[in-house]
Design an enzyme around this catalytic site. Structure first.
Site: not given
Ligand code: DCP
Ligand code: CA
Ligand code: CA
Length: 362
Positions: A9, A109-110
């Site tokens: 991720d 992203d995963e």
């Molecule tokens: N995303 C979004 N709205 C949300 C959750 C996520 O638009 N409520 C989008 C933005 C994030 C991407 O999806 O960058 C991936 O979500 P993740 O849950 O993997 O979160 P992040 O990558 O941002 O953070 P982490 O470092 O916790 O993985």
């Molecule tokens: Ca992420």
């Molecule tokens: Ca993710």
């Protein structure tokens, strides 16, 4: 040979891409936002970097609340550009695909991956592989990610989340019950606040409680299927295979323009051969596309995209060329001379499925 499964991720993905493109942002809060356009501040935070999270900023939070949480601290608010993040995502997935036995992308992203054959079922080899993979993604894309390695998808997914950001957590099958026992039930994939509350009301508050809960109680609460899943997951067991999507999910091509240019005709003319090439691929695979993006990269190497989702999927070349031209016309309004240009098609529909569907409905 025992199975070895990984989950990767990317860390604070959208915000990290913005930092890669503008490294000076790094030391202060970065908030990627979806502006709804009603007022300048209406909309929600899509994600933020870890600096912003120190102030309690979370995904989905209204921008106005995020501003209040920052309490005067200078932060950068950036408009979400999904097309741009997809280009980075595609490249990371391509790196992964080349290295693992089976890849199952599970979000922008995963991804889950199976490395049983690659590692010969050896966890030491799997840990070394994961480190190497993280290094490769960082060298090639400047992005950090967190990886979990375990005996199955449930454990791998929890493990990738365990030491974020830039983490690597390896949980062997014999370590899985002890590893899980320290975590809250909500960490199990598929357990949301509702399920958690229902369990709590029945005195099941920890993963070991859940692991030992009588099958009848779980079945009464959730039905057979979910009950079995919860029982197995809380014991670190899961048989779900990593399923490689055989199909194509996107087709893209980038070119370096002969000279840096801002001329629409020049850009489109030079893109014709790659466009024809992408179109040939589409036809040979019997696919129709619904989403098309124009990608432009100026001299500062920042990445700009404009995309369009069509009402109905098509494989018509003239539609493709027309849409690409229209998208570049929009894109060139906002950037200077382009050095590189490209196209990306996605949201495919397999025409074999289409026929089956019309036969079924008619
Ligand atoms: N995303 C979004 N709205 C949300 C959750 C996520 O638009 N409520 C989008 C933005 C994030 C991407 O999806 O960058 C991936 O979500 P993740 O849950 O993997 O979160 P992040 O990558 O941002 O953070 P982490 O470092 O916790 O993985
Ligand atoms: Ca992420
Ligand atoms: Ca993710």
């Amino acid at each position: 040979m025992s199975r070895i499964v990984g989950h990767l991720d990317l860390d604070y993905f959208y915000a990290q891409v913005e930092e890669v493109e503008e490294p000076s942002l790094k030391d202060a809060p970065v908030l990627v936002c979806v502006f709804s356009g009603r007022t300048e501040e209406s909309g929600v935070v899509s994600t933020s970097n870890y600096k912003a999270r120190e102030y309690g900023i979370k995904s989905g939070m209204p921008i106005t609340l995020a501003k209040r949480r920052l309490d005067g601290v200078e932060g950068t608010f950036i408009r979400m550009d999904r097309g741009k993040y997809e280009v980075y995502s595609d490249r990371v997935m391509d790196i992964l695909r080349g290295q693992v036995d089976v890849l199952e992308q599970a979000g922008i992203d995963e991804a889950f991956f199976d490395v049983t054959k690659k590692t010969g079922g050896d966890y030491v080899a799997a840990a070394a592989f994961a480190l190497d993979l993280k290094g490769k993604i960082f060298r090639e894309e400047r992005l950090t990610c967190s990886v979990g390695i375990g005996p199955n998808k449930v454990v791998a997914k929890i493990a990738s989340d365990f030491q974020k950001p830039n983490g690597l957590t390896v949980v062997r099958s014999d370590e899985a019950p002890a590893f899980l026992s320290r975590l809250s039930i909500g960490k199990i994939y598929g357990v949301g606040p509702k399920t958690e509350k229902l369990l709590e009301e029945n005195g099941i508050t920890t993963i070991p409680n859940l692991a030992r809960a009588p099958a009848e109680i779980l079945e009464d609460l959730f039905g057979k299927k979910l009950a079995v899943y919860l029982h197995n997951a809380s014991n670190g067991l899961d048989d779900e295979p990593v399923v490689g999507r055989g199909g194509t999910s996107q087709l893209s091509r980038m070119i370096t323009l002969k000279h840096d240019t801002h001329d629409l005709d020049q850009v489109v003319a030079q893109l014709l051969p790659p466009l024809k090439d992408v179109h040939d691929k589409l036809v040979s695979k019997n696919l129709f596309f619904r989403n098309v993006s124009a990608i432009g990269i100026p001299n500062d190497l920042s990445l700009h995209t404009r995309s369009k989702t069509l009402e109905t999927p098509t494989n018509d070349y003239s539609v493709l060329e027309g849409e690409v031209r229209a998208l570049f016309a929009l894109l060139l309004r906002e950037v200077g001379d382009l050095r590189r240009a490209g196209v990306r098609l996605s949201e495919f529909q397999d025409m074999a499925d289409q026929h089956a569907l019309t036969e079924f409905t008619s």
